[in-house]
Write a protein that holds these residues in place. Structure first.
Motif: not given
Length: 580
Positions: A70-92
């Motif tokens: 992923v890539r970081v946004s300019s405010n360093y608080s959010t992330y945007i896709p790079d090699l990973a087009a999408s993602w999800e959290v599983i089981g915490g």
């Protein structure tokens, strides 16, 4: 043919000529190559190996050569896709990434989840400068070619330190390298939007678009990017004024700011700072520097004998601010409660008196066993402000009986002295150095620099070792929330503030400049667009119509007007003939 027909044909020909002229200009502009040139006056490129480099310019050049998850946004608080087009959290505690399916390395080989897994394996090796970034990774599981799971101890830190920072390298190349720890990484083969096409050691690198990049809208808006290396920021700024380059990083000399501000050909601006200068003391238990620096009393006295505010106002001409932490103020974990030690020469001398460092007839103090408080300070010659700071500080220290010799040199020579490697054993071999760190706004891996044993990886120039610090530092990698990370980070900063392996000096305002022939930069990005952190700078640099280009279009306009005048004259003549 009658006269009226002749007039109609003549007008038609002239109109056709007028319509063709502008189109010639358009074709000419489209066929010409656009080149964006950046001059770098900071620490030189050390290696293209992204797992062993410590130079900011090496990282910056390869930011768009190697993909990240992923890539970081300019405010360093959010992330945007790079090699990973999408993602999800599983089981915490597990993050599943779904990779793009059309990514290829610059040699044409497809990028798969195996390359991702192998890249994280390299990053975790003890010799890797990225090892601290992946400590939160507990396990990796490849599901298929384009799906991969990461089980981690802290999801917030995983994205901040690992997912957005670990470069993805081709396994089919790196797995055949006998010793990746010594591999130069040249030529760098990645899967990013830029590929390296030329490199002249110590002089320049050339980057060009990789037209098979999986997100074509990210491809650069110029045909070539050239990064030129200069011995210092003054030389780089002079090259900008001379027209040899189009922008300067990591900052312009403060003494040259007004020259550039008053020149309409340049855009001068200030961005949030990520760079600061510091004093490092050799406290390495196995170091070969002056042993008196291992005494906290000596370091505390030197801290009281350093007027940090004055240094920032004078050496950096007011374009810096004093700090007391090992993190710059732009870092989200910065502890604002810490203040620079009070400047008090009497207090400094009193501390040395009480610790038994008596003043000798030569004006230099010595320990009870006769070791003089006489030190050498190493300073990078490419930073004139840091050299000036060292000279000012040396005068204060002299007033409390401490003798100082200042040695300026290139950063390569400094590194060889500081990290003195004898038969594979690294011992810090200097007394004191003044240098800089560039720390990203969401980066907590900076704390790894001060953990025990970091001289082995060429990171720590103090050799600091404290079990209490080490134990607290390890807890940060199990933090479950940003607040917990912040609390630990603040305590770590307090320990370093009290133990003084370093004296933080001045956070540098990111004063930068570029030619008005280019636009498209984000001046609000921490460190500025030319500070070595903004991964979008080379992609967004956009040529503006220059004076030359406008002049070319004007030439066509003149031709068009002249043709129009000729047309009018011709028509008048023909009409007159027709009337006659």
């Amino acid at each position: 043919m009658n006269a009226r027909g002749t007039i109609v044909k003549a007008v038609a020909v002239i109109v056709a000529l007028l319509l063709v002229a502008p189109s010639v200009s358009t074709v000419s502009t489209a066929q010409s190559q656009s080149v964006f040139r950046v001059g770098w006056g900071g620490t030189s490129l050390d290696t293209f190996n992204p797992f062993t480099t410590y130079a900011q310019i090496s990282t910056w050049i390869t930011l768009d050569i190697y993909s990240r998850l992923v890539r970081v946004s300019s405010n360093y608080s959010t992330y945007i896709p790079d090699l990973a087009a999408s993602w999800e959290v599983i089981g915490g505690d597990t993050v599943r990434f779904h990779l793009v399916t059309n990514a290829t390395f610059h040699d044409g080989v497809p990028v798969t989840a195996s390359d991702v897994e192998y890249s994280f394996h390299l990053a975790s090796e003890p010799w890797s400068s990225r090892a601290a970034n992946v400590k939160i990774v507990e396990s990796i599981r490849v599901i298929d070619n384009y799906t991969i799971d990461f089980t981690v101890s802290s999801i917030p830190l995983f994205f901040a330190l690992a997912a957005s920072n670990i470069p993805i390298v081709p396994k089919h190349i790196w797995s055949n390298i006998s010793d990746p720890s010594t591999y130069s990484g040249y030529p760098p083969i990645g899967s990013g939007p830029l590929r390296l096409t030329e490199y002249k050691e110590g002089q320049y690198v050339v980057l060009e678009p990789y037209n098979r990049f999986y997100y074509p809208w990210y491809l650069p808006r110029v045909d070539r990017i050239i990064v030129k290396f200069y011995p210092d920021v003054t030389s780089a700024a002079n090259a900008l004024i001379a027209g040899d380059i189009d922008a300067v990083g990591p900052y312009i000399p403060m003494a040259m700011r007004n020259v550039l501000v008053n020149n309409p050909g340049f855009k001068v601006f200030t961005s949030p700072g990520t760079t600061y200068f510091y004093i490092a003391f050799n406290v390495d238990p196995n170091g070969t520097g002056n042993p008196t620096l291992k005494d906290l009393n000596v370091r505390r006295a030197l801290a009281y004998a350093t007027n940090v505010t004055y240094v920032c106002d004078t050496a950096w001409h007011g374009y810096s601010k004093p700090i007391a932490s090992v993190l710059p103020t732009s870092n989200i974990y910065y502890n604002p409660n810490l203040k620079p030690y009070e400047f008090n020469l009497n207090r400094a001398a009193e501390i040395l008196d009480q610790a038994g460092y008596k003043l000798g007839p030569n004006g230099v103090r010595a320990s009870s066993n006769g070791v003089p408080l006489s030190y050498t300070i190493l300073v990078p010659s490419k930073f004139p402000e840091a050299v000036n700071a060292a000279q000012v500080i040396a005068n204060w220290w002299k007033q409390i009986g401490v003798n100082v010799e200042i040695k300026t040199m290139d950063t390569g020579s400094m590194s060889a002295i500081i990290w003195n490697n004898v038969n594979g054993v690294v011992r810090l071999g200097h007394d004191i150095d003044i240098w800089d760190w560039i720390v990203s706004p969401n980066d907590v891996s900076q704390f790894d620099v001060f953990a025990t044993g970091r001289t082995l990886t060429g990171v720590s120039d103090s050799g600091y070792s404290n079990p209490e610090y080490d134990s607290l530092y390890e807890k940060i990698y199990n933090a479950s929330s940003m607040d917990e990370i912040k609390n630990i980070a603040w305590m770590l900063q307090e320990i370093l503030y009290n133990d003084l392996p370093y004296i933080p000096l001045c956070e540098i305002e990111a004063v930068q400049a570029h030619s008005v022939k280019f636009t498209g930069f984000d001046y609000g990005w921490p460190g500025g667009p030319f500070g070595g952190d903004d991964w979008r700078t080379f992609l967004n640099a956009t040529p503006v119509a220059t004076t030359t280009a406008q002049g070319g279009n004007s030439d066509y306009l003149v031709i068009g007007v002249a043709a129009g005048v000729i047309a009018v004259v011709a028509i008048v003549v023909l009409i007159n003939r027709f009337r006659r």
